[in-house]
Design an enzyme around this catalytic site. Structure first.
Site, short mmCIF file in Angstrom:
data_model
loop_
_atom_site.label_atom_id
_atom_site.label_comp_id
_atom_site.label_asym_id
_atom_site.label_seq_id
_atom_site.Cartn_x
_atom_site.Cartn_y
_atom_site.Cartn_z
N CYS A 197 16.83 0.68 25.17
CA CYS A 197 16.40 1.02 26.54
C CYS A 197 15.41 2.17 26.53
O CYS A 197 15.79 3.34 26.41
CB CYS A 197 17.63 1.38 27.39
N CYS B 244 15.83 4.69 29.35
CA CYS B 244 16.95 5.62 29.15
C CYS B 244 16.60 6.68 28.12
O CYS B 244 16.89 7.86 28.28
CB CYS B 244 18.20 4.90 28.66
N ASP B 245 16.01 6.28 27.02
CA ASP B 245 15.93 7.16 25.86
C ASP B 245 14.52 7.60 25.45
O ASP B 245 14.38 8.47 24.59
CB ASP B 245 16.60 6.47 24.65
#
Ligand code: NDP
Length: 317
Positions: A137, A140-141
């Protein structure tokens, strides 16, 4: 079939969608029972820091966030249980659900929140370094690799979208495409190909992700001639698709060609009245913890209205 228990509201799945549905359903007096499934907490339990969920200004570890969700749901009175639904019979009401291949229960309403699973390449190094530079992701990261060099594998719309997202944050993005063409829509391909800091490696597959405790590089292999080369970098993103966890409902609940549950636009309602779906099992577009949580709230509210109408009907008859 012997029925061991009867409930008003059964929630299947324990990611942000399922727990949020449980919080709302419990507060609405629906006495929800939630079965957590194979991976309690869902996909967030395999990520590290979460910095984009509102309300956590310092960020939070994904697994801890899911413990917090569970604690809140329990505090509101939801009955959270280990175990998974192994069969369903939605042909008559109340609905019948088999748990752990052991017992059958009955529920007046069912909320499906079984999520989706990212597809992985299946490399040993990918599993070992997951959460330490390997991620499925970028949204997300990606932030943790600001200004650094990273790679992404995949050639669909998700991979293109995530490569472009990473290109805004990172110094350089290597994109690994296993064929000599991309599957993504033309417009996404054009955007990727015109980005100055995305280098597309055609006919290239991942031989190994390098690094001991965190990602330090990548060995890529040319699929045409087998030649290999190493690229030093800090993170490796996998964007080769997701699979909704909907097998249990095949042939029962309407799904699209990829297995995502179809909900009526703007609601969590499925083709079966009294069965609702929320979170990633019905969302292939946004797939965020916060959107999953929002749709879990919608499912609980839809179920509450459904149960209210059902109780009224039963009182009249
Ligand atoms: P897709 O299934 O469309 O694409 C998966 C990609 O991963 C393919 O290019 C495939 O390669 C590649 N791949 C699969 N396995 C491997 C492997 N082992 N090694 C290397 N590469 C691999 O998934 P997406 O998640 O991209 O998209 C899912 C759906 O969601 C699509 O319908 C897409 O259009 C849609 N979507 C739309 C968006 C938008 O409109 N903004 C954004 C994101 C998704 P190959 O092509 O060689 O098979």
């Amino acid at each position: 079939m012997e029925i061991s228990e009867k409930m008003h509201c059964l929630i299947i799945g324990s990611g942000p969608a399922g727990y949020t549905a449980a919080i709302y359903a419990a507060r609405a007096g629906m006495n929800p029972v939630l079965y957590q499934g194979l991976q309690p907490g869902g996909q967030l339990t395999i990520t590290t820091d979460v910095e984009n969920f509102p309300g956590y200004p310092e960020g939070i570890m994904g697994p801890q966030m899911m413990v917090d969700f569970e604690t809140q749901a329990k505090k509101m009175g939801a009955d959270i249980r280990w175990g998974m639904a192994t069969k369903v019979d939605f042909s008559t009401k109340p609905f019948k659900i088999e748990i752990d291949e052991e017992k059958w229960i009955e529920a007046d309403s069912v909320i499906i929140a079984t999520g989706a699973s990212a597809k992985w390449l299946g490399l040993e190094s990918e599993e070992r370094l997951n959460g330490y530079g390997v991620s499925a992701c970028a949204v997300c990261d990606g932030f943790f690799f600001k200004g650094l060099e990273v790679a992404i594998v995949g050639a669909g719309d998700t991979a293109c979208e995530e490569a472009l997202y990473l290109a805004k944050l990172c110094s350089k993005v290597h994109m690994l495409i296993r064929r000599d063409e991309m599957r993504a829509s033309k417009v996404m391909q054009q955007r990727v190909l015109s980005a100055t800091n995305i280098e597309v490696h055609w006919n290239s597959e991942t031989a190994e992700i390098l690094g001991d405790k965190k990602v330090s590089g990548l060995r890529i292999r040319n699929t045409q001639n087998g030649s290999e080369k190493e690229i030093p970098l800090s993170a490796f993103f996998v964007a080769i698709g997701h699979k909704p966890n909907s097998d249990l409902f095949t042939g029962i609940i309407d799904m699209d060609s990829e297995g995502y549950i179809i909900t009526k636009p703007g609601t969590s309602k499925t083709n079966i009245e009294g069965v609702f779906a929320c979170g990633d099992v019905q969302d292939k577009t946004y797939r965020q913890a916060v959107t999953a949580a929002g749709s879990g709230c919608m499912a609980a509210l839809d179920a509450e209205r459904y149960l209210g109408a059902l109780a009224f009907q039963q009182a009249q008859s």
